[in-house]
Design a protein around this motif. Structure first.
Motif, PDB file in Angstrom:
ATOM      1  N   LEU A   1       0.825  -1.216   0.000  1.00  0.00           N
ATOM      2  CA  LEU A   1       0.000   0.000   0.000  1.00  0.00           C
ATOM      3  C   LEU A   1       0.862   1.270   0.000  1.00  0.00           C
TER       4      LEU A   1
ATOM      5  N   ARG B   1      -2.477   2.469  -2.836  1.00  0.00           N
ATOM      6  CA  ARG B   1      -3.487   2.724  -1.810  1.00  0.00           C
ATOM      7  C   ARG B   1      -4.693   3.451  -2.419  1.00  0.00           C
TER       8      ARG B   1
ATOM      9  N   GLN C   1      -8.624   2.315  -2.749  1.00  0.00           N
ATOM     10  CA  GLN C   1      -9.723   3.138  -2.230  1.00  0.00           C
ATOM     11  C   GLN C   1     -10.781   3.427  -3.296  1.00  0.00           C
TER      12      GLN C   1
ATOM     13  N   TYR D   1      -6.183  -0.778   9.130  1.00  0.00           N
ATOM     14  CA  TYR D   1      -6.532  -0.723   7.698  1.00  0.00           C
ATOM     15  C   TYR D   1      -7.578   0.370   7.480  1.00  0.00           C
TER      16      TYR D   1
ATOM     17  N   VAL E   1      -9.048   1.243   3.734  1.00  0.00           N
ATOM     18  CA  VAL E   1      -8.865   0.422   2.532  1.00  0.00           C
ATOM     19  C   VAL E   1      -9.679  -0.871   2.532  1.00  0.00           C
TER      20      VAL E   1
END
Lengths: 361, 361
Positions: free
Chosen positions: B238, B244, B248, B290, B304
């Motif tokens: 990530l 990342r 998302q 997370y 995430v």
């Protein structure tokens, strides 16, 4: 005693060969297995006589090859392993008790070449060498570092720190064409069975002798060509610019030992190499190929040797044949059957050097 | 059925998860051993159900290390060997029937590190990889080439083709000082027993996701975080700029499996990593670390994941604890004792994704 036109041991050296400490320094130009065995015999002789002789071996690195990203120096390793007690006695090359796990795994990845017998123990040497080279150390320094483990009892110097590779010109698949392959491919994969048309030492034009090479030659009390391959081992060393000239101007006598006994090489496939350069496979022809440093009447000549040892059993006739060549030839037993027999060969080379140097034995 | 604020399987995908061909594409972010075992279970599930699901694994390469000049990618190799049937069942890492001849030889040369268990079979992989990298192939292409032999049944992509290395900041010998060491040194040599103050992914600033990574995430029908290390495995993936954000904004639901059961990691030393970044060693804390992609009322959030699986035996309470977090949590058996048990975990992840996607099971 008549005046000797060739350089003598006594006129330049701090120690004559008959000094009880022995010759101060013996320099050898050597290939792999044959060179290694001869040096092992010479080292035994030096030890047996209690001499403090310094032995320096200038090693051919034309056989060097990069495989799997690893820099492999077969002749350096053969000498190092032989003198360090790590050589496979059975195979004569590579390590004793070797395994081939990595090679088989590479094969499972479909990665060749398969014909190169890369052992696991041997591979560690190449890993250390390659990493040191990548870090910027010259091959000569890497060789010293590897020798710290093996303690060969001699100073080993590669002929050059520059990358050189002997390539072999062979006929191409289409008639009239030629192609060049790496020496190792010709030697190992083809077992020298494909006629070689020419040997090319790629990289030699710009190669310089490794540090210490010219100095060792200049200051030697005796220079010896062991019964190594005269074309792709000693010939390659002499092809590094400056080395041949250094041998020619060296003060020490240069004595060679014939790698040919009768009409065959003692070991290896030197005959295939000799025929490629138009030299007959005989002790006489190899001596003539090296050539005398001086003519029989003392004039400067183009060659690189003063003395020559041939096999007493098979080649005694060579002594007469070479009588007027300027090459002093002696017939002695030349089979390196074991270390004592090889030590005797080394003793004969030293005896001949003493003769050449004008010092009575 | 109420309207779902989070993306659903059905609103973007050519194939919903309940399609009898299964989800079209599942993308996993994985570290080494834990990730490998989970994927093996998922692969078994896909096979058992006769799905034609494409499995893509984005693999952490922050553990990568260059030793003896060889580029070693432990997580890529653990997954490749595990899925390819070459992993040591006993050790869980490295090759079955491994030997260590080269390592022992290197040791005889005085060349370390000794703490890195470099096997001979394993070394062949590194040789092929290093040589291909040196020839200019990116790591992703090299990985594909290596997988031609192993046929893992999944598409493996390193998180990045750029060289990244996780370094660990630890206290220096002098009080008040700090030093950074390679993750592998901390993990293997120190067995994570030296307190880690920080993890730094060296090279990450300029690293780009490997080709295919962002595309796979964008087109996935389901994204899974296996029970890999949330800090130095999934966290590192990530940390590659762009990944990342891709997670998302992905349309697929993201389901994670807790690597913590009770107050301990299932395997490895994730607790030492979590404490370094100030996260408690618990299934709830890792979920919160997370973070949810959406709040419980559907607003965009910083996290995430959408769904979280915790162990039914040890962590059933997490379901209630995370009730309002925006993370849909289910308690199921999470021990990867064998392939069928692991396949059940994978099935639970898919079931949760179906729920999250708004499709009835």
């Amino acid at each position: 005693m008549t005046e000797q036109p060739i350089p003598t041991l006594s006129d330049h050296s701090p120690r004559a060969a008959t000094d009880q400490r022995g010759p101060g320094s013996i320099v050898l130009l050597a290939g792999g297995i044959g060179g290694a065995r001869f040096i092992r015999g010479l080292r035994a002789l030096v030890a047996e006589r209690g001499w403090s002789t310094e032995l320096t071996v200038i090693v051919n690195n034309g056989d060097d090859i990069r495989i799997h990203g690893l820099q492999i120096c077969p002749d350096l390793d053969s000498i190092m392993y032989t003198l360090g007690g790590g050589i496979s006695q059975e195979r004569g090359w590579g390590r004793e008790g070797e395994t081939f796990v990595v090679r088989d795994e590479l094969s499972d990845y479909g990665v060749g070449p398969q014909w190169f017998g890369l052992g696991d123990k041997d591979l560690a040497t190449h890993l250390v060498r390659t990493q040191m080279l990548a870090a910027g150390y010259p091959l000569s320094a890497v060789t010293l570092a590897l020798c710290e483990r093996w303690q060969p009892g001699v100073t080993m110097i590669p002929a050059t720190d520059d990358r050189v590779e002997t390539h072999v010109v062979i006929d191409g698949e289409e008639q009239g064409t030629q192609q060049a392959i790496h020496f190792q491919e010709w030697w190992i994969k083809h077992r020298a069975n494909v006629p070689a048309r020419e040997f090319v030492l790629v990289g030699s034009d710009d190669a310089r002798p490794a540090p210490g090479v010219l100095d060792a030659i200049a200051h030697a009390d005796l220079i010896v060509f062991p019964p190594s391959n005269p074309v792709v081992s000693i010939g390659t060393i002499l092809a590094i610019p400056g080395i041949r000239a250094a041998i020619q101007s060296a003060k020490a006598p240069v004595v060679g030992l014939s790698p040919i006994i009768g009409d065959a090489p003692v070991r290896g496939m030197a005959d295939a190499c000799l025929s490629a350069i138009g030299v007959e496979t005989s002790a006489v022809a190899v001596a003539q190929h090296y050539g005398a440093r001086r003519t029989f009447d003392g004039q400067a000549a183009d060659g690189v040797i003063d003395g020559w040892l041939v096999d007493a059993d098979a080649d005694a006739g060579a002594v007469a044949e070479l009588a007027n060549s300027g090459i002093q030839t002696r017939a002695v037993p030349l089979l390196m059957t074991d270390i004592p027999a090889t030590a005797q060969m080394a003793a004969a080379a030293i005896d001949l050097a003493v003769e050449l140097g004008g010092t009575s034995v």
